[in-house]
Scaffold this active site. Structure first.
Site, PDB file in Angstrom:
ATOM      1  N   GLU A   1       0.800  -1.206   0.000  1.00 11.16           N
ATOM      2  CA  GLU A   1       0.000   0.000   0.000  1.00 11.16           C
ATOM      3  C   GLU A   1       0.842   1.270   0.000  1.00 11.16           C
ATOM      4  O   GLU A   1       0.531   2.233  -0.683  1.00 11.16           O
ATOM      5  CB  GLU A   1      -0.898  -0.010   1.252  1.00 11.16           C
ATOM      6  CG  GLU A   1      -1.745   1.215   1.376  1.00 11.16           C
ATOM      7  CD  GLU A   1      -3.180   0.858   1.679  1.00 11.16           C
ATOM      8  OE1 GLU A   1      -3.402  -0.221   2.249  1.00 11.16           O
ATOM      9  OE2 GLU A   1      -4.067   1.649   1.326  1.00 11.16           O
ATOM     10  N   ASP A   2       1.927   1.276   0.753  1.00  9.90           N
ATOM     11  CA  ASP A   2       2.656   2.533   1.007  1.00  9.90           C
ATOM     12  C   ASP A   2       3.975   2.678   0.266  1.00  9.90           C
ATOM     13  O   ASP A   2       4.596   3.731   0.331  1.00  9.90           O
ATOM     14  CB  ASP A   2       2.959   2.663   2.516  1.00  9.90           C
ATOM     15  CG  ASP A   2       1.704   2.698   3.358  1.00  9.90           C
ATOM     16  OD1 ASP A   2       0.618   2.888   2.783  1.00  9.90           O
ATOM     17  OD2 ASP A   2       1.804   2.534   4.590  1.00  9.90           O
TER      18      ASP A   2
END
Ligand code: MN
Length: 506
Positions: free
Chosen positions: A76-77
């Protein structure tokens, strides 16, 4: 050489050299990926996945799960791809990281969307229960560091935690996480009440410290003299949230809430539990109506323990909980405790891999090193799978039944207080009553659905609010067996009817 993963390894049960190696690789990989990213607290981001890995290790999760915990925010990051994770750490880890990433995309939209969020969470879980355990560990650390988040967001996150994650932790029987989450939620949602209750508990416990340690000493002596070997005892003050809930239930009358203090006796075997109860009762006067045998009659989430509340000569009122090591492990770690002790060479990797993982140990009667109860040491909803397995001996049928009865066709109904109870589609108020507590089922005389009295045989619908009406002297009706849907309800109805019948005989 020391490494930041040492603390994770320390929490694992007998970690191997390979475990150390893989954990280090995962940690270094995640640290590199998160780079200069910071947590809201201003700390390096890697603090967060590391905290999660420690929680997972404490829960006794396997290496793959811990590795997935370390990597859980990378997709996600950071620029890291799933393919990269799969190449480096294998497909199981990659699948779990993918699952956690998917779950984090679900956004809570308040009470009106509650049912749907919850369902989506649970459906997502069905692929691998370990994903939800990672998510719970993630949520725990986010709640622990909630003070760094903007105030208006704090409330939303706490509410979501309370309404979605706490019930899931409860359902999976992970008592340690549930209790921590509950206290953290209360701290944010009801700060005044939290402060007051915490202060009260603190004062009370300091006040009774001397009497309590005297009591503990006496207890240990009596247990040893009574011939119980290898027991241990713990004492604690109740959690803030559970105490506050009890207080509300007793009309805020502090004198009616007995168990501010709890002593726990952990013994090697099931027989020792009953023996210890006898010793406790011959030592101190039990308070009437407070003796509970959750070993013979476990709570719906599988919780097993003996409870009694006693009055000591120093006028101390203490709840005593007696359980075996295995029961203790289960009450703290729930479903997670079964990963730690899983059989080598267990069945693996079907579409229902997480469920299958439990089946071999479910089928086994008793386990080496376990307690001697012979009872399936499972949360009830897992033992329901076992019952289904006995009915559907053929594997294909069993998988189908599992899917239909347990995983797919679930619906969510509410207690008048808004607690969510999930049941198979077609379930009735009888199933609802028994899934709250067997006593409620046994003494029910009627039910209101969305405020109106209904026939008990009416199937409930998703989103219904169900209120059970009980009468102390009532007993189950044989006819309920015709329309009860869950094996748990059927089992309890039969048991209670049998008990009544055998009592009736001379
Ligand atoms: Mn996270």
């Amino acid at each position: 050489m020391a490494h930041p993963t040492d603390e994770i390894l320390k929490e694992m049960q007998s970690p191997t050299g390979k475990d150390a190696e893989v954990l280090r690789a995962a940690y270094d990989f995640a640290k590199e990926a998160h780079g200069t990213e910071l947590r809201k607290s201003g700390e390096p981001y890697i603090i967060h996945p590391r905290a999660i890995a420690i929680t997972l290790a404490k829960l006794g999760m396997d290496r793959d799960t811990i590795v997935a915990g370390i990597l859980h925010d990378t997709i996600e990051d950071t620029p890291v791809t799933l393919a990269e994770i799969e190449t480096r750490f294998g497909s199981e880890v990659a699948a779990m990281v993918e699952g956690v990433t998917k779950l984090s995309k679900l956004k809570y939209r308040g009470v009106e969307r509650h049912v749907e969020s919850l369902r989506r969470l649970l459906v997502a879980t069905a692929n691998d229960v370990r994903v939800i355990i990672i998510k719970l560990a993630d949520r725990l650390h986010n709640m622990e560091t909630l003070e760094f988040v903007a105030p208006e967001k704090q409330r939303r996150i706490a509410l979501e935690t309370k309404e979605v994650y706490v019930p899931i932790a409860e359902r999976l029987g992970i008592g340690v996480i549930k209790a921590q989450l509950e206290d953290l939620c209360m701290k944010t949602l009801e700060p005044e009440k939290y402060k007051e209750t915490a202060a009260f508990l603190k004062e009370k416990s300091e006040h009774t410290q001397a009497a309590l340690s005297e009591t503990m000493k006496e207890l240990r002596r009596a247990l040893a003299e009574g011939g119980i070997k290898n027991f241990r005892t713990e004492s604690r003050v109740k959690n803030v949230h559970s105490f506050a809930t009890k207080l509300t239930r007793k009309d805020n009358d502090i004198d009616k809430v007995y168990d501010i203090l709890a002593i726990r006796i952990i013994v090697p075997s099931l027989n020792d539990c009953y023996k210890a109860l006898g010793i406790v009762h011959s030592l101190w006067r039990p308070i009437a109506g407070r003796v509970k045998d959750y070993i013979a009659l476990p709570k719906p989430n599988g919780y097993r323990s003996l409870h009694t509340t006693i009055l000591t000569p120093q006028k101390l009122i203490v709840e005593v909980q007696i359980r075996s090591e295995e029961m203790q492990r289960e009450s703290k770690f729930g479903i997670a405790s079964h990963f730690a002790y899983k059989q080598p060479g267990a069945e693996k990797n079907t579409a229902l891999s997480w469920a299958w993982q439990f089946i071999p140990s479910l089928m086994k009667v008793g386990r080496a090193g376990g307690d001697q109860s012979g009872a399936a040491p499972m949360p009830r909803w897992l033992s329901e799978l076992n019952e289904a397995a006995n009915v559907f001996r053929e594997q294909a049928n069993f998988a189908k039944a599992l899917k239909e009865d347990f995983l797919a066709a679930r619906m969510f109904v509410f207690t008048p207080k808004g607690d969510v109870i999930d049941l198979p589609v077609g379930a009735t108020a009888v199933d609802f009553a028994y899934s709250i507590h067997s006593d409620i089922g046994d003494t029910m005389v009627g039910a209101k659905v969305n405020g109106k009295m209904v026939q008990l045989s009416n199937p409930l619908k998703n989103g219904d609010i169900v209120e059970i009406i009980t009468k102390k002297s009532a007993t189950p009706n044989k006819k309920w067996l015709d329309f009860a849907k869950t094996s748990g309800a059927k089992h309890h109805i039969k048991n209670t009817l049998n008990r009544i019948e055998s009592k009736g005989r001379p």
